[in-house]
Design a protein around this motif. Structure first.
Motif, short mmCIF file in Angstrom:
data_model
loop_
_atom_site.label_atom_id
_atom_site.label_comp_id
_atom_site.label_asym_id
_atom_site.label_seq_id
_atom_site.Cartn_x
_atom_site.Cartn_y
_atom_site.Cartn_z
N LYS A 37 0.77 -1.09 0.06
CA LYS A 37 -0.21 0.14 -0.21
C LYS A 37 0.68 1.33 0.18
N PHE A 38 2.13 1.28 0.42
CA PHE A 38 3.20 2.25 0.47
C PHE A 38 3.69 2.59 -1.04
N PHE A 39 3.41 1.38 -1.91
CA PHE A 39 4.40 1.84 -3.18
C PHE A 39 3.77 2.84 -4.18
N GLU A 40 4.55 3.65 -4.73
CA GLU A 40 3.93 5.05 -5.47
C GLU A 40 4.26 4.66 -6.96
N PRO A 41 2.97 4.99 -7.62
CA PRO A 41 1.85 5.61 -7.43
C PRO A 41 1.03 4.55 -6.64
N LYS A 42 -0.04 4.99 -5.85
CA LYS A 42 -0.81 4.19 -5.38
C LYS A 42 -1.54 3.41 -6.27
N GLN A 43 -1.75 2.14 -5.94
CA GLN A 43 -2.52 1.03 -6.84
C GLN A 43 -3.69 0.28 -6.11
N PRO A 44 -4.77 0.32 -7.00
CA PRO A 44 -6.13 -0.27 -6.10
C PRO A 44 -5.99 -1.72 -5.87
N GLY A 45 -6.37 -1.91 -4.73
CA GLY A 45 -6.32 -3.46 -4.45
C GLY A 45 -5.28 -3.71 -3.50
N LEU A 46 -4.30 -2.96 -3.15
CA LEU A 46 -3.32 -3.09 -2.46
C LEU A 46 -3.18 -2.77 -0.89
N ALA A 47 -4.08 -2.17 -0.42
CA ALA A 47 -4.40 -1.51 0.62
C ALA A 47 -4.28 -2.68 2.05
N PRO A 76 0.73 -8.93 -9.02
CA PRO A 76 -0.69 -8.28 -9.95
C PRO A 76 -0.18 -8.07 -11.47
N GLY A 77 -1.25 -8.07 -12.02
CA GLY A 77 -1.09 -7.80 -13.33
C GLY A 77 -0.30 -8.99 -14.31
N ASN A 78 0.39 -8.48 -15.37
CA ASN A 78 1.18 -9.39 -16.13
C ASN A 78 2.67 -9.08 -15.97
N THR A 79 3.07 -8.95 -14.58
CA THR A 79 4.33 -8.38 -14.31
C THR A 79 5.28 -9.72 -14.34
N PRO A 80 6.48 -9.52 -15.49
CA PRO A 80 7.55 -10.75 -15.54
C PRO A 80 7.97 -11.03 -14.42
N THR A 81 8.29 -12.29 -14.10
CA THR A 81 8.78 -12.69 -12.63
C THR A 81 9.80 -13.75 -13.07
N MET A 82 10.74 -14.26 -12.08
CA MET A 82 11.74 -15.18 -12.16
C MET A 82 11.58 -15.86 -10.64
N SER A 101 9.95 -9.85 -8.91
CA SER A 101 9.22 -9.05 -10.07
C SER A 101 10.41 -8.54 -10.91
N VAL A 102 10.63 -8.90 -12.14
CA VAL A 102 11.66 -8.64 -13.02
C VAL A 102 11.23 -7.69 -13.96
N GLY A 103 10.17 -7.19 -13.73
CA GLY A 103 9.35 -5.82 -14.41
C GLY A 103 9.93 -4.59 -13.86
#
Length: 181
Positions: A37-47, A76-82, A101-103
């Motif tokens: 919830k502290f990531f910027e910019p704020k993203q919905p659903g993370l609170a 969340p989303g289509n984040t590339p990961t390893m 996350s590697v995005g």
């Protein structure tokens, strides 16, 4: 007597304030915890999401903002990961291996990062950190701003050698053979 007692209380108060440990500065490669919830910019659903392990992939900037790569079992989303173990990152023995996350890295104020219980002062091995940053930079290459600059302001210190600008182009027959018979 009253003056000396007040002075003594003031000195004790000052000593108590000075005894509070100051937070350690966050540096690139630190393995920390953060609430999404502290990531910027704020993203919905993370609170309502609890703390997750993150890796600082930059040092704090002049505004105390840090780029981090989150670890999770579901991004969340289509984040590339390893897989986390690819970069020597900790594996939760109860939940199993997560992914990093590697995005595009997340931005967070450094004051919102906390040490991981049991892994205080944990850091990535420098080679693993450079590999992670290189993968992030590779994946962020397609993320461009309107002005053409990278939307992912991370730079890996690993760089590939470039041919000198004055080098003559390879003859056409060399490219056709490509070193094979």
């Amino acid at each position: 007597m009253h003056c000396s007692f007040t002075l003594m209380l003031s000195m004790v108060s000052v000593c108590m304030v000075l005894a509070v440990p100051l937070p350690m500065p966050v540096v690139e490669g630190d393995i920390m915890k953060a609430k999404p919830k502290f990531f910027e910019p704020k993203q919905p659903g993370l609170a309502k999401i609890g703390e997750h392990i993150v890796v600082a992939v930059s040092n704090p900037d002049s505004k105390n903002k840090v780029l981090v790569a989150p670890l999770a079992h579901s991004h969340p989303g289509n984040t590339p990961t390893m897989p986390a173990s690819t970069y020597g990152l900790p594996v939760d023995h109860k939940k199993g291996e997560g992914s990093v996350s590697v995005g595009k890295p997340m931005v967070i104020d450094a004051s919102k990062l906390k040490p991981v219980k049991g892994l205080e002062n944990a850091k990535m091995h420098p080679e693993h950190l450079e590999a992670l940053k290189a993968e992030i930079a590779k994946n962020c290459g397609s993320l461009r701003r309107r002005d053409g600059s990278s939307a992912c302001s991370i730079k890996a210190s690993v760089h590939t050698p470039q041919a000198p600008a004055h080098a003559a182009p390879a003859p056409p027959h060399a490219a056709a053979h490509n070193g094979k018979k």
